[in-house]
Design an enzyme around this catalytic site. Structure first.
Site, PDB file in Angstrom:
ATOM      1  N   ARG A 167       2.344  -6.763   9.000  1.00  0.00           N
ATOM      2  CA  ARG A 167       1.645  -5.625   9.607  1.00  0.00           C
ATOM      3  C   ARG A 167       2.210  -5.285  10.989  1.00  0.00           C
ATOM      4  O   ARG A 167       2.289  -4.100  11.353  1.00  0.00           O
ATOM      5  CB  ARG A 167       0.148  -5.905   9.645  1.00  0.00           C
ATOM      6  CG  ARG A 167      -0.479  -5.675   8.254  1.00  0.00           C
ATOM      7  CD  ARG A 167      -1.838  -6.253   8.128  1.00  0.00           C
ATOM      8  NE  ARG A 167      -2.581  -5.710   6.978  1.00  0.00           N
ATOM      9  CZ  ARG A 167      -3.761  -6.168   6.593  1.00  0.00           C
ATOM     10  NH1 ARG A 167      -4.330  -7.182   7.229  1.00  0.00           N
ATOM     11  NH2 ARG A 167      -4.377  -5.637   5.558  1.00  0.00           N
ATOM     12  N   PHE A 198     -15.332   3.695   7.356  1.00  0.00           N
ATOM     13  CA  PHE A 198     -13.957   4.059   6.986  1.00  0.00           C
ATOM     14  C   PHE A 198     -13.737   4.125   5.470  1.00  0.00           C
ATOM     15  O   PHE A 198     -12.622   4.388   5.013  1.00  0.00           O
ATOM     16  CB  PHE A 198     -12.953   3.074   7.614  1.00  0.00           C
ATOM     17  CG  PHE A 198     -13.162   1.615   7.249  1.00  0.00           C
ATOM     18  CD1 PHE A 198     -12.704   1.093   6.046  1.00  0.00           C
ATOM     19  CD2 PHE A 198     -13.818   0.755   8.126  1.00  0.00           C
ATOM     20  CE1 PHE A 198     -12.888  -0.239   5.714  1.00  0.00           C
ATOM     21  CE2 PHE A 198     -14.004  -0.585   7.812  1.00  0.00           C
ATOM     22  CZ  PHE A 198     -13.543  -1.077   6.586  1.00  0.00           C
ATOM     23  N   HIS A 214      -2.290  -5.295   1.383  1.00  0.00           N
ATOM     24  CA  HIS A 214      -3.606  -5.915   1.141  1.00  0.00           C
ATOM     25  C   HIS A 214      -3.362  -7.360   0.723  1.00  0.00           C
ATOM     26  O   HIS A 214      -2.371  -7.657   0.061  1.00  0.00           O
ATOM     27  CB  HIS A 214      -4.347  -5.195   0.004  1.00  0.00           C
ATOM     28  CG  HIS A 214      -5.548  -5.968  -0.488  1.00  0.00           C
ATOM     29  ND1 HIS A 214      -6.777  -5.876   0.120  1.00  0.00           N
ATOM     30  CD2 HIS A 214      -5.682  -6.890  -1.481  1.00  0.00           C
ATOM     31  CE1 HIS A 214      -7.625  -6.701  -0.498  1.00  0.00           C
ATOM     32  NE2 HIS A 214      -6.983  -7.319  -1.472  1.00  0.00           N
ATOM     33  N   ASN A 252      -1.930   0.079   6.921  1.00  0.00           N
ATOM     34  CA  ASN A 252      -1.440  -1.219   7.385  1.00  0.00           C
ATOM     35  C   ASN A 252      -0.623  -1.983   6.348  1.00  0.00           C
ATOM     36  O   ASN A 252      -0.573  -3.210   6.359  1.00  0.00           O
ATOM     37  CB  ASN A 252      -2.598  -2.053   7.941  1.00  0.00           C
ATOM     38  CG  ASN A 252      -3.681  -2.297   6.907  1.00  0.00           C
ATOM     39  OD1 ASN A 252      -3.520  -1.939   5.743  1.00  0.00           O
ATOM     40  ND2 ASN A 252      -4.760  -2.925   7.323  1.00  0.00           N
ATOM     41  N   GLU A 303      -9.753 -10.172  -7.881  1.00  0.00           N
ATOM     42  CA  GLU A 303      -8.784  -9.099  -7.619  1.00  0.00           C
ATOM     43  C   GLU A 303      -7.571  -9.189  -8.540  1.00  0.00           C
ATOM     44  O   GLU A 303      -7.039  -8.162  -8.969  1.00  0.00           O
ATOM     45  CB  GLU A 303      -8.359  -9.139  -6.150  1.00  0.00           C
ATOM     46  CG  GLU A 303      -9.509  -8.747  -5.211  1.00  0.00           C
ATOM     47  CD  GLU A 303      -9.130  -8.779  -3.743  1.00  0.00           C
ATOM     48  OE1 GLU A 303      -9.999  -8.442  -2.918  1.00  0.00           O
ATOM     49  OE2 GLU A 303      -7.974  -9.121  -3.407  1.00  0.00           O
ATOM     50  N   ARG A 310      -2.290 -14.369   4.007  1.00  0.00           N
ATOM     51  CA  ARG A 310      -2.978 -13.717   5.136  1.00  0.00           C
ATOM     52  C   ARG A 310      -2.221 -13.963   6.450  1.00  0.00           C
ATOM     53  O   ARG A 310      -2.174 -13.093   7.322  1.00  0.00           O
ATOM     54  CB  ARG A 310      -4.425 -14.224   5.249  1.00  0.00           C
ATOM     55  CG  ARG A 310      -5.339 -13.891   4.072  1.00  0.00           C
ATOM     56  CD  ARG A 310      -5.730 -12.446   3.955  1.00  0.00           C
ATOM     57  NE  ARG A 310      -6.317 -11.887   5.138  1.00  0.00           N
ATOM     58  CZ  ARG A 310      -7.014 -10.733   5.140  1.00  0.00           C
ATOM     59  NH1 ARG A 310      -7.206 -10.045   4.004  1.00  0.00           N
ATOM     60  NH2 ARG A 310      -7.498 -10.262   6.257  1.00  0.00           N
ATOM     61  N   TYR A 332     -12.470  -1.683  -3.673  1.00  0.00           N
ATOM     62  CA  TYR A 332     -12.939  -1.887  -2.297  1.00  0.00           C
ATOM     63  C   TYR A 332     -14.457  -1.796  -2.193  1.00  0.00           C
ATOM     64  O   TYR A 332     -14.977  -1.486  -1.114  1.00  0.00           O
ATOM     65  CB  TYR A 332     -12.285  -0.860  -1.373  1.00  0.00           C
ATOM     66  CG  TYR A 332     -10.898  -1.269  -0.877  1.00  0.00           C
ATOM     67  CD1 TYR A 332     -10.712  -2.430  -0.106  1.00  0.00           C
ATOM     68  CD2 TYR A 332      -9.779  -0.507  -1.158  1.00  0.00           C
ATOM     69  CE1 TYR A 332      -9.462  -2.803   0.357  1.00  0.00           C
ATOM     70  CE2 TYR A 332      -8.515  -0.875  -0.692  1.00  0.00           C
ATOM     71  CZ  TYR A 332      -8.370  -2.020   0.067  1.00  0.00           C
ATOM     72  OH  TYR A 332      -7.140  -2.392   0.538  1.00  0.00           O
ATOM     73  N   THR A 385      -5.523  -7.191  10.536  1.00  0.00           N
ATOM     74  CA  THR A 385      -5.791  -5.869   9.962  1.00  0.00           C
ATOM     75  C   THR A 385      -5.280  -4.754  10.884  1.00  0.00           C
ATOM     76  O   THR A 385      -4.659  -3.796  10.414  1.00  0.00           O
ATOM     77  CB  THR A 385      -7.318  -5.692   9.760  1.00  0.00           C
ATOM     78  OG1 THR A 385      -7.825  -6.820   9.050  1.00  0.00           O
ATOM     79  CG2 THR A 385      -7.631  -4.418   9.001  1.00  0.00           C
ATOM     80  N   LYS A 409       0.821  -1.210   0.000  1.00  0.00           N
ATOM     81  CA  LYS A 409       0.000   0.000   0.000  1.00  0.00           C
ATOM     82  C   LYS A 409       0.860   1.269   0.000  1.00  0.00           C
ATOM     83  O   LYS A 409       2.084   1.206   0.243  1.00  0.00           O
ATOM     84  CB  LYS A 409      -0.927  -0.035   1.227  1.00  0.00           C
ATOM     85  CG  LYS A 409      -1.987  -1.148   1.162  1.00  0.00           C
ATOM     86  CD  LYS A 409      -2.936  -1.090   2.364  1.00  0.00           C
ATOM     87  CE  LYS A 409      -4.044  -2.129   2.263  1.00  0.00           C
ATOM     88  NZ  LYS A 409      -4.976  -2.050   3.424  1.00  0.00           N
TER      89      LYS A 409
HETATM   90  N1  UDP Z   1      -9.648  -0.358   7.388  1.00  0.00           N
HETATM   91  C1  UDP Z   1      -9.733   0.839   8.083  1.00  0.00           C
HETATM   92  N2  UDP Z   1     -10.417   0.857   9.283  1.00  0.00           N
HETATM   93  C2  UDP Z   1     -11.014  -0.267   9.792  1.00  0.00           C
HETATM   94  C3  UDP Z   1     -10.941  -1.473   9.074  1.00  0.00           C
HETATM   95  C4  UDP Z   1     -10.249  -1.478   7.874  1.00  0.00           C
HETATM   96  O1  UDP Z   1      -9.221   1.849   7.639  1.00  0.00           O
HETATM   97  O2  UDP Z   1     -11.624  -0.190  10.877  1.00  0.00           O
HETATM   98  C5  UDP Z   1      -8.918  -0.384   6.097  1.00  0.00           C
HETATM   99  C6  UDP Z   1      -7.567  -1.094   6.208  1.00  0.00           C
HETATM  100  O3  UDP Z   1      -6.645  -0.436   5.318  1.00  0.00           O
HETATM  101  C7  UDP Z   1      -7.912  -2.480   5.734  1.00  0.00           C
HETATM  102  C8  UDP Z   1      -8.923  -2.194   4.626  1.00  0.00           C
HETATM  103  O4  UDP Z   1      -9.684  -1.106   5.137  1.00  0.00           O
HETATM  104  O5  UDP Z   1      -6.783  -3.189   5.300  1.00  0.00           O
HETATM  105  C9  UDP Z   1      -9.843  -3.326   4.272  1.00  0.00           C
HETATM  106  O6  UDP Z   1     -10.459  -3.815   5.460  1.00  0.00           O
HETATM  107  P1  UDP Z   1     -10.604  -5.379   5.724  1.00  0.00           P
HETATM  108  O7  UDP Z   1     -11.532  -5.542   6.873  1.00  0.00           O
HETATM  109  O8  UDP Z   1     -10.946  -6.075   4.448  1.00  0.00           O
HETATM  110  O9  UDP Z   1      -9.138  -5.786   6.225  1.00  0.00           O
HETATM  111  P2  UDP Z   1      -7.993  -6.667   5.517  1.00  0.00           P
HETATM  112  O10 UDP Z   1      -8.668  -7.710   4.683  1.00  0.00           O
HETATM  113  O11 UDP Z   1      -7.172  -5.703   4.691  1.00  0.00           O
HETATM  114  O12 UDP Z   1      -7.209  -7.249   6.658  1.00  0.00           O
HETATM  115 MG    MG Z   2     -10.123  -7.547   3.260  1.00  0.00          MG
END
Ligand code: UDP
Ligand code: MG
Length: 148
Positions: A110, A65, A123, A120, A134, A93, A57, A99, A17
């Site tokens: 992370r 958010f 992705h 973070n 994707e 993952r 997204y 996250t 990112k």
């Molecule tokens: N995100 C955020 N606030 C939150 C949760 C997620 O800004 O409370 C952002 C963060 O960059 C995250 C992305 O939105 O990676 C997508 O969220 P997701 O729940 O899909 O998390 P990921 O799959 O990336 O772990």
């Molecule tokens: Mg996600």
């Protein structure tokens, strides 16, 4: 694609990112994937437009958010990659960590590179089905170079 009783060779989408690209951490992050057996089989740098980021997204469009996430993801270039390896979706993952970096296990990308739940560092696709969608968002078939 080869298959054993428990593990399947897969491809998944990874993104470094804008925060991590801006901190000059691309190489250090790719190292986390390669040392766990994932291979980069496609890569490109992209600066997403707001429309691109909203589309990528779109499953989060109703989240509080979403606006800030789109702003962050368009704030600078990203590195999009296809990672290939055994159980690549889950393996990626695991290497990424949670996250929220305060909840991410020690030694994950992370835990080591994220600065907030939003910024973070990476992705990763969360299912094989989403990985296919994707990967198609960023890459044509001829831009991917499977090792298997
Ligand atoms: N995100 C955020 N606030 C939150 C949760 C997620 O800004 O409370 C952002 C963060 O960059 C995250 C992305 O939105 O990676 C997508 O969220 P997701 O729940 O899909 O998390 P990921 O799959 O990336 O772990
Ligand atoms: Mg996600």
């Amino acid at each position: 694609m080869t298959q054993t009783s428990t593990q399947t060779l897969q491809q998944t989408l990874s993104i470094v990112k804008p925060d991590a690209v801006g901190q000059n951490q691309i190489g250090n992050i790719i190292e986390y994937f390669e040392r766990e057996g994932l291979s980069v089989v496609a890569a490109k740098m992209v600066h997403l437009s707001p429309d691109d980021a909203k589309k990528f997204y779109e499953i989060h469009a109703d989240k509080p958010f979403f606006g800030e996430l789109v702003e962050f993801m368009t704030s600078g270039p990203i590195l999009a990659m296809v990672l290939e390896g055994s159980d690549a979706v889950a393996t990626n993952r695991r290497i990424m960590g949670a996250t929220d970096p305060t909840k991410a296990e020690a030694g994950t990308v992370r835990a080591d590179f994220a600065t907030s739940i939003e910024r973070n560092a990476v992705h990763g696709s969360d299912s094989l089905e989403n990985a296919k969608t994707e990967i198609g968002f960023f890459f044509k078939d001829k831009e991917i170079f499977p090792r298997a």
